[in-house]
Structure formats: structure tokens, C-alpha cells
Write a protein that holds these residues in place. Sequence first.
Motif, PDB file in Angstrom:
ATOM      1  N   GLN A   1      14.300 -46.594  13.707  1.00 38.16           N
ATOM      2  CA  GLN A   1      13.650 -46.468  15.015  1.00 38.16           C
ATOM      3  C   GLN A   1      12.355 -45.703  14.850  1.00 38.16           C
ATOM      4  O   GLN A   1      12.366 -44.481  14.717  1.00 38.16           O
ATOM      5  CB  GLN A   1      14.568 -45.754  16.023  1.00 38.16           C
ATOM      6  CG  GLN A   1      13.906 -45.564  17.397  1.00 38.16           C
ATOM      7  CD  GLN A   1      14.814 -44.884  18.419  1.00 38.16           C
ATOM      8  OE1 GLN A   1      16.013 -45.117  18.450  1.00 38.16           O
ATOM      9  NE2 GLN A   1      14.230 -44.037  19.247  1.00 38.16           N
ATOM     10  N   PRO A  32       9.869 -45.617  17.251  1.00 37.99           N
ATOM     11  CA  PRO A  32       9.551 -44.910  18.493  1.00 37.99           C
ATOM     12  C   PRO A  32      10.333 -43.604  18.605  1.00 37.99           C
ATOM     13  O   PRO A  32      11.373 -43.415  17.975  1.00 37.99           O
ATOM     14  CB  PRO A  32       9.986 -45.900  19.584  1.00 37.99           C
ATOM     15  CG  PRO A  32       9.984 -47.233  18.908  1.00 37.99           C
ATOM     16  CD  PRO A  32      10.401 -46.960  17.509  1.00 37.99           C
ATOM     17  N   TYR A  38      13.623 -43.203  24.555  1.00 37.63           N
ATOM     18  CA  TYR A  38      14.638 -44.241  24.763  1.00 37.63           C
ATOM     19  C   TYR A  38      16.006 -43.603  24.994  1.00 37.63           C
ATOM     20  O   TYR A  38      16.724 -43.955  25.939  1.00 37.63           O
ATOM     21  CB  TYR A  38      14.672 -45.161  23.550  1.00 37.63           C
ATOM     22  CG  TYR A  38      15.555 -46.376  23.692  1.00 37.63           C
ATOM     23  CD1 TYR A  38      15.031 -47.581  24.151  1.00 37.63           C
ATOM     24  CD2 TYR A  38      16.904 -46.338  23.345  1.00 37.63           C
ATOM     25  CE1 TYR A  38      15.826 -48.716  24.260  1.00 37.63           C
ATOM     26  CE2 TYR A  38      17.714 -47.468  23.456  1.00 37.63           C
ATOM     27  CZ  TYR A  38      17.168 -48.644  23.915  1.00 37.63           C
ATOM     28  OH  TYR A  38      17.965 -49.770  24.032  1.00 37.63           O
ATOM     29  N   THR A  41      11.838 -50.723  23.388  1.00 35.07           N
ATOM     30  CA  THR A  41      11.317 -49.373  23.630  1.00 35.07           C
ATOM     31  C   THR A  41       9.939 -49.321  24.272  1.00 35.07           C
ATOM     32  O   THR A  41       9.433 -48.223  24.530  1.00 35.07           O
ATOM     33  CB  THR A  41      11.236 -48.609  22.293  1.00 35.07           C
ATOM     34  OG1 THR A  41      10.419 -49.352  21.377  1.00 35.07           O
ATOM     35  CG2 THR A  41      12.624 -48.415  21.691  1.00 35.07           C
ATOM     36  N   GLU A  42       9.310 -50.463  24.542  1.00 34.53           N
ATOM     37  CA  GLU A  42       7.930 -50.423  25.043  1.00 34.53           C
ATOM     38  C   GLU A  42       7.826 -50.117  26.539  1.00 34.53           C
ATOM     39  O   GLU A  42       6.870 -49.478  26.977  1.00 34.53           O
ATOM     40  CB  GLU A  42       7.224 -51.759  24.752  1.00 34.53           C
ATOM     41  CG  GLU A  42       6.904 -51.991  23.295  1.00 34.53           C
ATOM     42  CD  GLU A  42       8.081 -52.527  22.497  1.00 34.53           C
ATOM     43  OE1 GLU A  42       7.968 -52.624  21.265  1.00 34.53           O
ATOM     44  OE2 GLU A  42       9.128 -52.849  23.121  1.00 34.53           O
ATOM     45  N   ARG A  60       6.466 -43.795  22.594  1.00 36.08           N
ATOM     46  CA  ARG A  60       5.781 -44.484  21.500  1.00 36.08           C
ATOM     47  C   ARG A  60       4.471 -43.744  21.252  1.00 36.08           C
ATOM     48  O   ARG A  60       3.661 -43.566  22.178  1.00 36.08           O
ATOM     49  CB  ARG A  60       5.524 -45.954  21.832  1.00 36.08           C
ATOM     50  CG  ARG A  60       6.779 -46.789  21.982  1.00 36.08           C
ATOM     51  CD  ARG A  60       6.484 -48.270  22.045  1.00 36.08           C
ATOM     52  NE  ARG A  60       6.063 -48.816  20.772  1.00 36.08           N
ATOM     53  CZ  ARG A  60       6.902 -49.336  19.860  1.00 36.08           C
ATOM     54  NH1 ARG A  60       8.198 -49.375  20.089  1.00 36.08           N
ATOM     55  NH2 ARG A  60       6.430 -49.819  18.729  1.00 36.08           N
ATOM     56  N   SER A  61       4.244 -43.342  20.022  1.00 34.26           N
ATOM     57  CA  SER A  61       3.099 -42.485  19.698  1.00 34.26           C
ATOM     58  C   SER A  61       1.736 -43.112  20.020  1.00 34.26           C
ATOM     59  O   SER A  61       0.777 -42.360  20.244  1.00 34.26           O
ATOM     60  CB  SER A  61       3.153 -42.060  18.234  1.00 34.26           C
ATOM     61  OG  SER A  61       3.177 -43.175  17.370  1.00 34.26           O
ATOM     62  N   VAL A 119       5.784 -40.593  13.299  1.00 38.09           N
ATOM     63  CA  VAL A 119       7.017 -41.387  13.333  1.00 38.09           C
ATOM     64  C   VAL A 119       8.100 -40.625  12.586  1.00 38.09           C
ATOM     65  O   VAL A 119       7.806 -39.755  11.754  1.00 38.09           O
ATOM     66  CB  VAL A 119       6.816 -42.782  12.702  1.00 38.09           C
ATOM     67  CG1 VAL A 119       5.849 -43.619  13.514  1.00 38.09           C
ATOM     68  CG2 VAL A 119       6.336 -42.662  11.264  1.00 38.09           C
ATOM     69  N   TYR A 134       3.584 -55.030  20.662  1.00 40.77           N
ATOM     70  CA  TYR A 134       2.684 -53.884  20.626  1.00 40.77           C
ATOM     71  C   TYR A 134       1.488 -54.103  21.550  1.00 40.77           C
ATOM     72  O   TYR A 134       0.953 -53.152  22.127  1.00 40.77           O
ATOM     73  CB  TYR A 134       2.211 -53.619  19.201  1.00 40.77           C
ATOM     74  CG  TYR A 134       3.327 -53.447  18.186  1.00 40.77           C
ATOM     75  CD1 TYR A 134       4.570 -52.948  18.572  1.00 40.77           C
ATOM     76  CD2 TYR A 134       3.154 -53.790  16.858  1.00 40.77           C
ATOM     77  CE1 TYR A 134       5.599 -52.796  17.655  1.00 40.77           C
ATOM     78  CE2 TYR A 134       4.173 -53.636  15.929  1.00 40.77           C
ATOM     79  CZ  TYR A 134       5.400 -53.145  16.330  1.00 40.77           C
ATOM     80  OH  TYR A 134       6.424 -53.000  15.418  1.00 40.77           O
ATOM     81  N   GLN A 148       1.940 -53.143  25.236  1.00 49.99           N
ATOM     82  CA  GLN A 148       1.764 -51.746  25.646  1.00 49.99           C
ATOM     83  C   GLN A 148       0.431 -51.528  26.362  1.00 49.99           C
ATOM     84  O   GLN A 148       0.274 -50.539  27.098  1.00 49.99           O
ATOM     85  CB  GLN A 148       1.846 -50.835  24.416  1.00 49.99           C
ATOM     86  CG  GLN A 148       3.200 -50.868  23.739  1.00 49.99           C
ATOM     87  CD  GLN A 148       3.233 -50.064  22.442  1.00 49.99           C
ATOM     88  OE1 GLN A 148       4.224 -49.421  22.140  1.00 49.99           O
ATOM     89  NE2 GLN A 148       2.157 -50.103  21.673  1.00 49.99           N
TER      90      GLN A 148
END
Length: 415
Positions: free
Chosen positions: A58, A60, A64, A134-135, A181-182, A230, A371, A374
Motif C-alpha cells: 500500500q 498511499p 484509507y 484509495t483515490e 495520497r502524498s 511512501v 492517478y 486525482q
Amino acid sequence: MERRLLLILGIGGYALLLLITILHRQPPLFDEPLFVRNLYLFDRVGLSRTFLLEMNDQAPGPLYQLIHYPLYGITHWQTPGIRLVNMTLLAGITFMLIRIITLHYKINANTAMIYALNIMAAPMIWQISGMALTEIPPLFFSTLAVYWLLQSVNRPEGTALRTAAYAALAGIAAGLAILGRSPFLVLIPSSYILLWYYRRQRRTWISIGLYTVIALSICLPVFIIWQGLVPPKQALVSAGGINLWHGILAFAYGALITLLIAPAWFVTNRRILTGLVVLYLLLLVLNITVLHYSFAPLSKAVGKIFPPALTALYPYVISPALATVAIYYIACAGWQAWLRKSDPVFLFLLCCAMLMLATNLKVTHLFSSRYVGQAAAFMVLLLVPYDRFTYGKSVRFALGMIIGLLSLETYFLFR
């Protein structure tokens, strides 16, 4: 009539995606099992150093788990319940888009809803909303951050306490988005555009400063433990520096979203079209002789139509086309920024969108259209002045949803 049709398409698209998500009762698939597995780790050790270091498969952050863990009594971390969390947050994103559009563009809520529902025309939104990925959670918190930050900066008549309160809320929301998410770190430097334009107002310095400090105070401790952006077990995500091709793909996909929602964003005339053809030919020669980037969508279908010699060249022909589109899209973004240089909120949103797409340069292990999703909410907000309620728009809207539906169903039908 066109307005009503677009409204029906947008609401109907959400309703369809909601129904499909309810009917998808397959057990967790694709990346879903990985995130669910970490929920059980979270259950054992909580939000601790152990959890942050032992998160596996994972990339992210822990947002979550922070969202899904309290909902165990409702979802039991099983499908379809766990997927419906993202559908609920998608409704929240749409609502926040309405609020931001009415705030900045001074449009009534009914019209703002039509603009906000453009989120359903972004194909990748269907993938990231119809599955327990996770987005969507950080995207939801990013819209909260934008709304509260604009409330803080754009209310000079408000009290200092009100300004600080909105800035603090925006900082919390931004910090949570970054924990999700970074890449949502771009929310912080993008806000300095607002600071520059309103630099003569003391409250703006307080607002942006408080926003930055609170957002970083939430995410930095996690990054310090990870010694990066991460989890250590996922360091391969950004290993190897920069992947130029992934950045090109991200901007090309961003151009696709823009074309579906508001093609008026693009500047066209005969000279520009000629220049694009020349650029493509130059990139084609460069790619065949030196770069050797390849990308082959629908390669099996192409192989059945064209002879082997042309089929072999196909991946190298598509790649410079996408690079041309990406460069053109970036150039148009620069032109629109110049035309709206007196609108700091537009420039702030543009910076958020473009930097979010650019973060794909650092994702070196693979590229995914998820991605690009996002950046979708920021793009919806950007494109409001360029959107036209026409029958052609309705066709493009439907096409975007069809692409999204098909891309979502590939996860369920072919696994």
C-alpha cells in the motif's frame, strides 16, 4: 433543453454507477484485498509506528484505514459495503464542487450542479469510485480544503477569528488529503499563488501560514517515520528518479478529460494545427530512431486489421501522438493562465491540477489512469468558464461515461 439533458445525464450517471456498485458482489479484487489486509493490521496495532512501518503493498497513507475502520459496523469490510463508502464520498465531492463553483463564479446552485456533475464525464472517476480504492477519500478532503481556504482568503469583511477558523479547517482537510495520497502535497505550494495576489492583506499571511503549518503538522510525522513520502515497503514506487513517459501520459489523459468536458479550453487555428502536425512528425522520427517509447492501446484489434509490418510500428506511432497532445495541452494551459492572470483563484486551481498531473513523473513503477483521476475535481472547477451547454456536450458527456463504465467493468469481467 440542453441544460436539462446534461442534468439528467449527470444524475443518471451517478445513479447507474451506484446501482452497479451495489450489484458488484464479487469479493475484493485488484488492489482492494491489499488495502483490506492492512485494515486488519490497523485493527491489531492501531495508528502506530508499527502500523506505518509494516503497511504492505500500500503506497498511499493511512487515511484509507482511518475512514474504513470506524465503519466496520456498517460495512464489515466486505463488498459491496466497502465500495459504497467511495460512492458516498463521490456524492460529497460533487456537493463541494457545487459550493466552490457558487462561491467563486457567483453562479446559482442549479446551474452549478450541472457544472459539478461534469465529474461523472471523467472516465477514471468510474474506476476509483466504483471500487474500494484509495483515490476518492483524499480527493474529497482536497475539495474541503479548497472550499475552506477560499472562505478564509476571500472574506476580508470577516472577523480575524473566522478567517483563522476557516484556515485551520482547510489545513486539517489538506493534511488528511495528503495522508491519503502524498501527491496532494501540491495543495500547499499552489496556495502560495493566493498569498502572492493578496500579499498586502495581513490576514492572508495568517490564513496561508496557518493552513500550511496545520497541514504539514498532520502529514510530516508520518513522512518522518517513513523517511520518505511512501511506506518503506513500497519505496519502489518512486525508485529510479523520474519517468518522463508517465508524465506525458498523465497530461495526455488530462487533455482527454478537458476535451470531453470543455473543448473550448483548447486554442485552435490553422497555424497551430500546422505546428502540431510538424511537432508530431519530429517526435515520430525522434521516437523511431532514438527514444523508442511504445504505447499500444487496442493492439490486438489493430493486429487483425493491418499487416505485421505496420502493426510493429503502431506502438511507436501512437507514443509521439500522445506526446504532441500533452505538449499542446500544457501550452494551452499556459495561454489560459496568461489570459486569466488577474484571477488568483483560477491560477490556484490550475496550479493544483497541473502539479497533480506532473506528480506522475515521480511514479516510476507503473502508470495508471487512476492517478489522473486525482486531478479531476480541480479540472472540473477550472473548466467552468469554458463549458458550453450544447447537444454536442451531451454526446461527449455520454461518451465519457461509457468509457468510464467499460473501464470499470474490465476489472470485474476479466478477473
